[in-house]
Design a protein around this motif. Structure first.
Motif, short mmCIF file in Angstrom:
data_model
loop_
_atom_site.label_atom_id
_atom_site.label_comp_id
_atom_site.label_asym_id
_atom_site.label_seq_id
_atom_site.Cartn_x
_atom_site.Cartn_y
_atom_site.Cartn_z
N MET A 124 0.85 -1.19 0.00
CA MET A 124 0.00 0.00 0.00
C MET A 124 0.89 1.25 0.00
SD MET A 124 -2.61 1.23 2.95
CE MET A 124 -3.77 2.49 2.61
N GLU A 125 0.63 2.12 -0.94
CA GLU A 125 1.38 3.36 -1.02
C GLU A 125 0.75 4.38 -0.08
OE1 GLU A 125 2.45 6.75 -4.30
OE2 GLU A 125 2.11 4.70 -4.96
N ILE A 126 1.58 4.97 0.77
CA ILE A 126 1.10 5.94 1.75
C ILE A 126 1.18 7.35 1.16
CG2 ILE A 126 1.42 6.86 4.09
CD1 ILE A 126 0.63 3.88 3.99
N SER A 127 0.09 8.08 1.30
CA SER A 127 0.00 9.45 0.78
C SER A 127 1.12 10.32 1.36
CB SER A 127 -1.36 10.03 1.17
OG SER A 127 -1.35 11.44 1.08
N PRO A 128 1.68 11.21 0.55
CA PRO A 128 2.68 12.14 1.07
C PRO A 128 2.14 13.00 2.22
CG PRO A 128 2.64 12.21 -1.33
CD PRO A 128 1.48 11.35 -0.89
N HIS A 129 0.85 13.31 2.20
CA HIS A 129 0.25 14.09 3.29
C HIS A 129 0.36 13.32 4.61
CE1 HIS A 129 -1.44 17.04 0.54
NE2 HIS A 129 -1.99 16.06 -0.15
N VAL A 130 0.05 12.04 4.55
CA VAL A 130 0.11 11.19 5.75
C VAL A 130 1.57 11.05 6.20
CG1 VAL A 130 -0.34 8.88 6.65
CG2 VAL A 130 -1.99 9.95 5.09
N GLN A 131 2.46 10.80 5.27
CA GLN A 131 3.88 10.65 5.62
C GLN A 131 4.43 11.92 6.26
OE1 GLN A 131 5.74 9.59 1.90
NE2 GLN A 131 5.14 7.44 2.07
N ARG A 132 4.08 13.06 5.70
CA ARG A 132 4.58 14.33 6.23
C ARG A 132 4.05 14.59 7.64
NH1 ARG A 132 4.42 16.90 1.88
NH2 ARG A 132 2.19 17.28 1.84
N LEU A 133 2.76 14.34 7.85
CA LEU A 133 2.20 14.56 9.18
C LEU A 133 2.83 13.60 10.19
CD1 LEU A 133 0.17 16.13 10.92
CD2 LEU A 133 -1.44 14.25 10.50
N ALA A 134 3.02 12.35 9.81
CA ALA A 134 3.65 11.39 10.72
C ALA A 134 5.06 11.84 11.10
CB ALA A 134 3.67 9.99 10.09
N ALA A 135 5.81 12.34 10.14
CA ALA A 135 7.17 12.83 10.42
C ALA A 135 7.12 14.03 11.36
CB ALA A 135 7.88 13.19 9.12
N GLU A 136 6.16 14.92 11.17
CA GLU A 136 6.05 16.09 12.03
C GLU A 136 5.63 15.70 13.44
OE1 GLU A 136 3.49 18.87 10.02
OE2 GLU A 136 4.97 19.26 8.46
N ILE A 137 4.76 14.71 13.56
CA ILE A 137 4.36 14.22 14.89
C ILE A 137 5.57 13.60 15.59
CG2 ILE A 137 3.00 12.45 16.09
CD1 ILE A 137 0.75 13.05 14.01
N ARG A 138 6.36 12.83 14.84
CA ARG A 138 7.58 12.24 15.43
C ARG A 138 8.50 13.33 15.98
NH1 ARG A 138 10.18 8.70 11.02
NH2 ARG A 138 11.87 8.78 12.50
N ALA A 139 8.66 14.41 15.25
CA ALA A 139 9.53 15.50 15.69
C ALA A 139 8.93 16.25 16.89
CB ALA A 139 9.78 16.47 14.54
N LEU A 140 7.63 16.35 16.95
CA LEU A 140 6.97 17.11 18.00
C LEU A 140 6.94 16.39 19.34
CD1 LEU A 140 5.19 19.68 18.65
CD2 LEU A 140 3.23 18.19 18.21
N CYS A 141 6.66 15.08 19.33
CA CYS A 141 6.41 14.43 20.62
C CYS A 141 7.08 13.07 20.81
CB CYS A 141 4.90 14.30 20.85
SG CYS A 141 4.04 13.20 19.70
N SER A 142 7.94 12.65 19.92
CA SER A 142 8.66 11.37 20.06
C SER A 142 7.73 10.21 20.45
CB SER A 142 9.79 11.49 21.08
OG SER A 142 10.69 12.48 20.70
N PRO A 143 6.74 9.91 19.62
CA PRO A 143 5.79 8.86 19.96
C PRO A 143 6.42 7.47 19.91
CG PRO A 143 5.48 9.50 17.70
CD PRO A 143 6.50 10.45 18.28
N GLU A 144 5.74 6.52 20.54
CA GLU A 144 6.17 5.13 20.46
C GLU A 144 5.69 4.49 19.16
OE1 GLU A 144 5.25 2.77 23.87
OE2 GLU A 144 6.34 4.12 25.23
N LYS A 145 4.46 4.84 18.75
CA LYS A 145 3.87 4.26 17.55
C LYS A 145 2.97 5.28 16.86
CE LYS A 145 3.49 -0.38 19.58
NZ LYS A 145 4.69 -0.91 19.02
#
Length: 104
Positions: A1-22
């Motif tokens: 499944m190809e993940i939308s660039p919008h989803v990928q970008r938001l996930a990366a920004e969330i990782r930078a903001l709060c260091s999530p586990e998943k």
């Protein structure tokens, strides 16, 4: 499944903001051209104030398409994993794992 660039970008920004586990993508809507028009994302992150973290994500992270967020603390996530009928188990089983801190 190809993940939308919008989803990928938001996930990366969330990782930078709060260091999530998943981070999971668990629902997406598409238009006639198979472009994502909205999506739902689940974040498992340690926080002492879930409401404040949720507000920060919505207010500080911009996305060109609408999204909804489900936020769990690691303790809530683990407790939900013990109940096979919980929504979190459905997310884990049917969603797409975008990020797992244990695998990073």
């Amino acid at each position: 499944m190809e993940i939308s660039p919008h989803v990928q970008r938001l996930a990366a920004e969330i990782r930078a903001l709060c260091s999530p586990e998943k981070i999971y993508l668990y629902h997406a809507k598409f238009d006639l051209h198979q472009q994502v028009t909205s999506f739902k994302i689940c974040v498992v992150a340690a926080t002492g104030d879930k409401a404040a973290l949720e507000r920060r994500i919505y207010l500080e992270l911009d996305c060109d398409i609408p999204y909804d967020l489900s936020l769990y603390t690691p303790e809530e996530w683990e407790a939900c994993m013990k109940n096979p009928h919980s929504f979190a188990v459905t997310i884990r089983e049917k969603g797409v794992l975008l990020y797992d801190q244990a695998e990073a």
